[in-house]
Design a protein around this motif. Structure first.
Motif, short mmCIF file in Angstrom:
data_model
loop_
_atom_site.label_atom_id
_atom_site.label_comp_id
_atom_site.label_asym_id
_atom_site.label_seq_id
_atom_site.Cartn_x
_atom_site.Cartn_y
_atom_site.Cartn_z
N VAL A 38 37.17 43.57 51.04
CA VAL A 38 38.08 43.88 50.14
C VAL A 38 39.47 43.14 50.16
O VAL A 38 39.73 42.96 49.35
N SER A 39 39.42 42.23 52.08
CA SER A 39 39.95 40.98 51.79
C SER A 39 39.63 40.45 50.28
O SER A 39 40.31 39.74 49.82
N GLY A 40 38.25 40.00 50.32
CA GLY A 40 37.76 39.16 49.55
C GLY A 40 38.39 39.72 48.03
O GLY A 40 38.29 38.67 47.21
N PHE A 41 38.54 41.13 47.59
CA PHE A 41 37.85 41.66 46.27
C PHE A 41 39.97 41.72 45.82
O PHE A 41 40.86 41.00 44.94
N LEU A 42 41.04 41.44 47.01
CA LEU A 42 41.96 40.49 46.90
C LEU A 42 42.30 39.63 46.39
O LEU A 42 43.50 38.80 45.95
N ALA A 43 42.01 38.90 47.56
CA ALA A 43 41.83 36.84 47.43
C ALA A 43 41.74 37.02 45.74
O ALA A 43 42.41 36.16 45.02
N PHE A 44 40.62 37.80 45.05
CA PHE A 44 39.96 37.46 43.90
C PHE A 44 41.60 37.86 43.00
O PHE A 44 41.52 37.08 42.03
N LEU A 45 41.80 39.03 43.00
CA LEU A 45 43.14 39.39 42.22
C LEU A 45 43.81 39.09 42.23
O LEU A 45 44.90 38.12 41.73
N ALA A 46 44.26 37.66 43.23
CA ALA A 46 45.50 36.95 42.67
C ALA A 46 45.60 35.49 42.80
O ALA A 46 46.28 35.43 41.29
N VAL A 47 44.16 35.02 42.83
CA VAL A 47 43.78 34.33 41.57
C VAL A 47 43.47 34.36 40.39
O VAL A 47 43.63 33.99 39.21
N HIS A 48 42.89 35.44 40.05
CA HIS A 48 42.35 36.17 38.94
C HIS A 48 44.24 36.16 37.38
O HIS A 48 44.14 36.28 36.58
N HIS A 49 45.18 36.39 38.52
CA HIS A 49 46.63 36.42 37.85
C HIS A 49 47.14 35.74 37.69
O HIS A 49 48.76 35.27 37.78
N GLY A 50 46.91 34.74 39.20
CA GLY A 50 48.00 33.66 38.91
C GLY A 50 49.08 33.69 39.51
O GLY A 50 50.31 32.73 38.86
N GLU A 51 48.96 35.14 40.32
CA GLU A 51 50.68 34.93 41.56
C GLU A 51 50.52 36.28 42.52
O GLU A 51 48.59 36.61 42.71
N ALA A 52 50.97 35.88 43.38
CA ALA A 52 50.97 36.29 44.37
C ALA A 52 51.26 38.06 45.07
O ALA A 52 51.34 38.44 43.46
N LEU A 53 50.40 38.62 45.71
CA LEU A 53 49.86 39.78 44.80
C LEU A 53 50.21 40.67 46.07
O LEU A 53 50.12 40.74 47.63
N GLY A 54 51.40 42.03 45.21
CA GLY A 54 51.64 42.71 46.19
C GLY A 54 51.39 43.78 45.76
O GLY A 54 50.26 43.97 45.18
N SER A 62 43.76 47.07 36.51
CA SER A 62 42.95 47.83 35.52
C SER A 62 41.01 47.78 35.10
O SER A 62 40.57 46.80 35.97
N GLN A 63 40.82 48.41 34.76
CA GLN A 63 39.34 48.37 33.79
C GLN A 63 38.73 47.10 34.34
O GLN A 63 37.76 46.41 34.34
N SER A 64 39.44 46.27 32.94
CA SER A 64 39.77 45.18 32.66
C SER A 64 38.87 43.60 34.82
O SER A 64 37.82 42.83 34.46
N ASP A 65 39.73 44.22 35.65
CA ASP A 65 40.16 43.32 36.46
C ASP A 65 38.60 43.47 37.00
O ASP A 65 38.20 42.93 37.59
N MET A 66 38.59 44.35 37.07
CA MET A 66 37.41 45.68 38.10
C MET A 66 36.10 44.77 37.47
O MET A 66 35.30 44.34 38.41
N ARG A 67 36.14 44.86 36.11
CA ARG A 67 34.49 43.75 35.17
C ARG A 67 34.22 42.40 35.45
O ARG A 67 33.63 42.01 36.01
N ALA A 68 35.61 41.37 35.64
CA ALA A 68 36.07 40.64 36.10
C ALA A 68 35.18 40.30 37.39
O ALA A 68 34.49 39.29 37.23
N PHE A 69 35.81 40.71 38.47
CA PHE A 69 35.34 41.23 39.66
C PHE A 69 34.08 41.28 39.87
O PHE A 69 33.81 40.26 40.61
N LEU A 70 33.55 42.18 39.34
CA LEU A 70 31.51 42.15 40.00
C LEU A 70 31.07 41.46 38.47
O LEU A 70 29.94 40.65 39.46
N ALA A 71 31.68 40.88 37.59
CA ALA A 71 30.99 39.59 37.34
C ALA A 71 31.64 38.61 38.08
O ALA A 71 30.16 37.44 38.22
N GLN A 72 32.14 38.17 38.36
CA GLN A 72 32.19 36.91 39.20
C GLN A 72 31.86 37.13 40.97
O GLN A 72 31.19 36.12 41.18
#
Length: 309
Positions: A38-54, A62-72
């Motif tokens: 889960v920490s890896g996923f949260l870190a991915f989202l922060a980098v993916h969106h280029g902003e601090a994650l809260g 979104s589903q697009s975020d999930m597809r990008a994470f799985l692809a990564q």
């Protein structure tokens, strides 16, 4: 990662892990794996969106975020099985958090898990399982160690215990009763019948053990050379030496004895539901893997023995 994820989100992750430990009885290794996933996923989202994650941003996943994470993670070399495990952890966290925070986590929960071929259990043949018990004892240099190792592997094969479950037995079980109450994965309790052969093996170990096992009911039943709790790696090493002496494959591990217990019971006509209870499987589908093993073994015999025209 600590700079990219808000304190509230880190607190939420810690709360979920505490929930799993307190209510579901998750093991320490499981919790560490979930935390890493889960920490890896949260870190991915922060980098993916280029902003601090809260928490607010997390709710908009979104589903697009999930597809990008799985692809990564697949692109980074993770197997389909590993990716599926990571996704399962992420979904578990979102399911818990969405119930607490009252948001819709459908986009995450609907993400498709990568397909993978489940590995079939690899049991030993009945004669090989019996031979392992004797050979493990022969590999030891001291009589009490030989008796100890033989007692442990007898419990794995004769009672279908996990190695961690055998290691969790205490001096209170030094005189093995006819049934054991075992606490397995997720804190799930089950009742396991104890064969006379297992009772005799443990009694032999207790008689030879140089440490006061019976007098210390709260201490570990199986001891190491210095009297502390036995390290399960020593049993794995004993199995390694035994399989080398017997010419068995690398799959002949301590856990393979548990697989052998289930497979041999099924081959002898054991009921699948009863075997599920003996193994402590939460789902029958897990136990059903042994039916595939049995069918594969039958096909192997058929291929070798059928008189082709």
């Amino acid at each position: 990662m600590s700079l990219a994820i808000s304190p509230a989100l880190r607190e939420a992750l810690a709360g979920w892990l505490s929930h799993l430990k307190a209510l579901d009885g998750a093991a320490a290794n499981t919790l560490r794996a979930y935390e890493a996933d889960v920490s890896g996923f949260l870190a991915f989202l922060a980098v993916h969106h280029g902003e601090a994650l809260g928490l607010g941003r997390l709710k908009d996943t979104s589903q697009s975020d999930m597809r990008a994470f799985l692809a990564q993670i697949r692109g980074a070399g993770s197997s389909a099985r590993s990716a599926a495990r990571t996704l399962s952890a992420v979904k578990g966290f979102y399911r818990w958090l969405s119930e607490r925070e009252g948001f819709d986590a459908t986009a995450v929960l609907a993400a498709r898990s990568p397909r993978y071929q489940r590995k079939l259990p690899r049991p030993l043949a009945e004669d090989a399982a019996r031979a392992v018990i004797g050979t493990v004892a022969e590999m030891a240099r001291e009589d009490w160690v030989a008796a100890r190792d033989a007692a442990v592997v007898t419990l794995l094969y004769g009672c279908g215990l996990r190695i961690s479950e055998a290691m969790s037995l205490t001096g209170a079980e030094a005189r093995l009763p006819a049934v054991l109450r075992i606490r397995g994965k997720g804190g799930k309790e089950r009742i396991v019948p104890v064969l006379p052969a297992a009772q005799a093996a443990v009694a032999d170990y207790v008689r030879l053990c140089p440490f006061p096992v019976v007098d210390e009911p709260a201490a570990a039943l199986f001891r190491g050379a210095r009297g502390g709790a036995l390290n399960p790696r020593l049993i794995a090493r004993a199995m390694e030496l035994a399989r080398g002496a017997l010419g068995l494959p690398a799959s002949a591990t301590p856990h393979a004895l548990r697989h052998s217990f289930a497979t041999h019971l099924l081959a002898a006509g054991g009921d699948l539901r009863a075997i599920q209870e003996l193994l402590g499987h939460a789902s029958l589908s897990t136990t059903q893997a042994y039916t595939a093993v049995d069918a594969a073994r039958l096909m192997e015999v058929y291929e070798k023995a059928h008189p082709r025209a």
